[in-house]
Enzyme design. Sequence first.
Site, PDB file in Angstrom:
ATOM      1  N   SER A   1       0.858  -1.331  -0.161  1.00 31.31           N
ATOM      2  CA  SER A   1      -0.094   0.071  -0.066  1.00 31.31           C
ATOM      3  C   SER A   1       0.843   1.272  -0.033  1.00 31.31           C
ATOM      4  O   SER A   1       0.219   2.331  -0.401  1.00 31.31           O
ATOM      5  CB  SER A   1      -0.987   0.052   1.178  1.00 31.31           C
ATOM      6  OG  SER A   1      -2.000  -0.914   1.002  1.00 31.31           O
TER       7      SER A   1
ATOM      8  N   LYS B   1       0.588   3.491  -2.930  1.00 31.55           N
ATOM      9  CA  LYS B   1      -1.008   4.252  -3.202  1.00 31.55           C
ATOM     10  C   LYS B   1      -0.516   5.489  -3.356  1.00 31.55           C
ATOM     11  O   LYS B   1      -1.036   6.181  -4.318  1.00 31.55           O
ATOM     12  CB  LYS B   1      -1.815   3.946  -2.222  1.00 31.55           C
ATOM     13  CG  LYS B   1      -2.235   2.372  -2.427  1.00 31.55           C
ATOM     14  CD  LYS B   1      -3.241   2.040  -1.154  1.00 31.55           C
ATOM     15  CE  LYS B   1      -3.738   0.729  -1.208  1.00 31.55           C
ATOM     16  NZ  LYS B   1      -4.394   0.314  -0.083  1.00 31.55           N
TER      17      LYS B   1
ATOM     18  N   VAL C   1       1.095  -3.767   3.974  1.00 30.07           N
ATOM     19  CA  VAL C   1       0.957  -5.083   4.620  1.00 30.07           C
ATOM     20  C   VAL C   1       2.137  -5.822   4.633  1.00 30.07           C
ATOM     21  O   VAL C   1       2.162  -6.854   5.644  1.00 30.07           O
ATOM     22  CB  VAL C   1      -0.270  -5.947   3.899  1.00 30.07           C
ATOM     23  CG1 VAL C   1      -1.500  -5.284   4.410  1.00 30.07           C
ATOM     24  CG2 VAL C   1      -0.060  -6.074   2.718  1.00 30.07           C
TER      25      VAL C   1
HETATM   26  N1  GLN Z   1      -1.565  -5.620  -2.206  1.00 34.61           N
HETATM   27  C1  GLN Z   1      -2.503  -5.162  -0.969  1.00 34.61           C
HETATM   28  C2  GLN Z   1      -3.966  -5.227  -1.056  1.00 34.61           C
HETATM   29  O1  GLN Z   1      -4.566  -4.841  -1.805  1.00 34.61           O
HETATM   30  C3  GLN Z   1      -1.917  -4.021  -0.536  1.00 34.61           C
HETATM   31  C4  GLN Z   1      -2.506  -3.540   0.686  1.00 34.61           C
HETATM   32  C5  GLN Z   1      -2.034  -3.054   2.100  1.00 34.61           C
HETATM   33  O2  GLN Z   1      -0.678  -2.951   1.799  1.00 34.61           O
HETATM   34  N2  GLN Z   1      -2.794  -2.552   2.923  1.00 34.61           N
HETATM   35  O3  GLN Z   1      -4.728  -6.041  -0.425  1.00 34.61           O
END
Ligand code: GLN
Length: 618
Positions: free
Chosen positions: A69, A72, A264
Site C-alpha cells: 500500500s 498508493k 501489509v
Molecule cells: N496489495 C495489498 C492489497 O490490496 C495492499 C494492501 C496493503 O498494503 N494494506 O490487499
Amino acid sequence: MASAHLGSPIQSFLDALRAKYADDREGEVATYIPELAKADPELFGICIATTDGYVYEAGDSRHEFTIQSISKPFVYGLALDDHGAELILKKVGVEPSGDAFNAISLHKVTGCPLNPMINAGAIATTGQIVAESSDARIGRILEMFERYSGRPMRIDRDVYESESRTGHRNRAIGHLLRNFDILVDDPTATVDAYFRQCAISVTCADLALLGATLANQGLNPVTGVRAIKEQHVENVLSVMASCGMYDFSGGWIYNVGMPAKSGVAGGVLAVLPGQLGIGVFSPRLDAQGNSARALKVCEELSKAWELHQFNPPYCAQTSRRLAYTAAQRNSSRTRHPSHRACLREHGTRIHVVEMQSNLAFSTTEPIVRDVLDRVGRPLAVILDFHHVTAINGVAVRMLVDLAESLARRGVMVFFTHTQRLDVVRAQVAAYLTDRGEVEALFRYHSTDGALEHCEDVLLDELHALVQLVDHDLHDYEITASLTEDEIALFATLLKHRSHASGEKITSSGEEATNLFLITKGVVGVLLGGPAAAGNRVASFSVGTMVGEMAFLDGAPRSADVVAEGEVETAAFEIADFHRLQQSHPVLHTKILRNIAVSLATKLRKVSQDVSVFSAERG
Ligand code: GLN
C-alpha cells in the site's frame, strides 16, 4: 548513497532504537496474501534520509520486501501529474474512511471511493494512469518509482502471482468501480496493474529516499531528478496525513505528527516536509494492519527529535542576517576623506539588508516590516540574497511588491547575490511584466557594486563630487598638512599620465617603483581575473592614493589596477621619496605620515565592517 558516520549521535540513536525493539514480537505477519506469510518476522530495519541526500541505516535496511500500500500515494501523485487535481478529485475523494484498508467504501451516491489510500481508491487511481496497455501502465509506474529511489526497480513475481491468485476482493472492488464508471476500461487489467504495483520490491533505504524526495518538494535529493510535479507534493502528503495509516490515521497524526503510509508487508514510510524521510520495515502487523514495531519506532523518533509537524522549529526571526546603512559601513571604494565624512553624515539614507535561510511568508514578513520601518527619506534599499537558501513564490511576490512600492516613492531598490537562486530571477520575471523593471532590480550582482553606485548617487545629489578640482593638490590625502611651498615642491616630483578606459595601470606581480594619485576618474582593483567574473575587490576615486604599500615593504604589486572610464593619475617614485629624506626631511616625514594615515584608514574600514557584523550578531 552515503553510509553513516562512525560516532554520529544520530546513527547511535537509530542503532539503540533498533536494539530496544529487537525483541518486541507484538503482532502477526500478514497471511491473506499467502506469499507474504513466508516473511521472516524478525527482520527489522530503520532508515532516515535527509533532504540533502544523506541516508542513515540501521538493521536490515537493505532487505527487499514488497511495497504494497505504500505505492498508493505515489501512484496518486502520478495520476495528479497526468490529469491535474481537479479531475482526479472527481474520481476519488480525500476523506478518511475510518474503515479497514480493504473495505468496499464507496460514496453512496457517486460511487467514488472515499480516498486514494484505501484499496478502492487506489485501484481507481491506478486506472487513471495514462497508458496504452496494462503493461505500459505498470511500466510508467516503475519508472516513476525509479525517479524517487534513484535505482532500477523490479516486481516480485512470487508475491504478484500469489496476490493475483487470491485477490478476489480487490477484483470485486474493480468491478464495482467499473459499474459506477469510476473505471472506464477493463477493470481486470487495472486490478492486475494494481497487484503488480503493490508487488514492487523495495528496501527500507528506498522508502526513506522516497520520503526524502517528497520532503524535498519532489526532487530526489541524491540524483536531483524530479519525481513528481512540485505543486502535487502537498496533495500527496495531505492524503497521507489524513488517511495514510488506515483507521489509525487520527491516532498517528496525533502522536507522530507526520504524513505517512504503511503497507501489509511491514513497511512504513513517513515524511517530514522540508526535512527528512523515514523508512521502517518490520513484518508483524497490529490489528489495524500497520507494522507494530514501525509504529513504535516512528513515535519514539518523533518525540526524541521533536519532529511533530504541528510543533515546527520557529525560524521567522532568523531571516534577517544583517542590516546596516551607508553611514555605518561603506562599499569597497576608497574615497577622499571629505566624501567619507559626507557618507558618514548622510549615509543613513542607503539601507542594506542581508537576508538568510528559507524565505517564505513568515520569514519574509519581518523583512518587509523592517524595511518599511526605516525612518527618514531612503534613497536606496539593497536586499542581499547571498545567504538565502531557498525562497518560495509568495516570498518573491512580497519582495517584488515591496520593491515596487518603494520605487513609487522614488527609492532605488536592488536585489543582489541572487545568482545561486536562479529561481528568484525567473519568478520575478514571471511576476513583473515590465522587463525594464526586472533589469533594474538585478542591475548589480553584488551588494558591494550596488552600494558603491548608491554612494555615488548620494554624493552626487549632495554635490560632493565636484569639490575636487583636477590637479589641485591641496585636497589630496597625501598632501594633508603640507605647506604651500611643500606642495609646490611635491608637485614637481609627480609624473602625470592619462589612461583610456579599460587600460591596465599596474599588473599583479610586477615590481613596484611608485605610488600614484588618482586625479581624475575611478580605478578598479582586480584580484586574479576580470571584473565581470566577480574579481573586482576594491576601487579608488579622486584624491586617494594607490600602491602606497610598496613604499613601506617594497613588495611587488598584489593586484591589477584598471582604469574604469577615463582616468588621470600622478605617479610618485619611491626613489624620489627616498631622496627627500636627505633634502627635505620634514616633508619626507609628513608624506610618510600621510601614507600611514591612508593605510590606517583602510584598516579602519576593515574593523568597521567587522563591528557592523558583530553588533548585529549580538
Ligand atoms: N496489495 C495489498 C492489497 O490490496 C495492499 C494492501 C496493503 O498494503 N494494506 O490487499
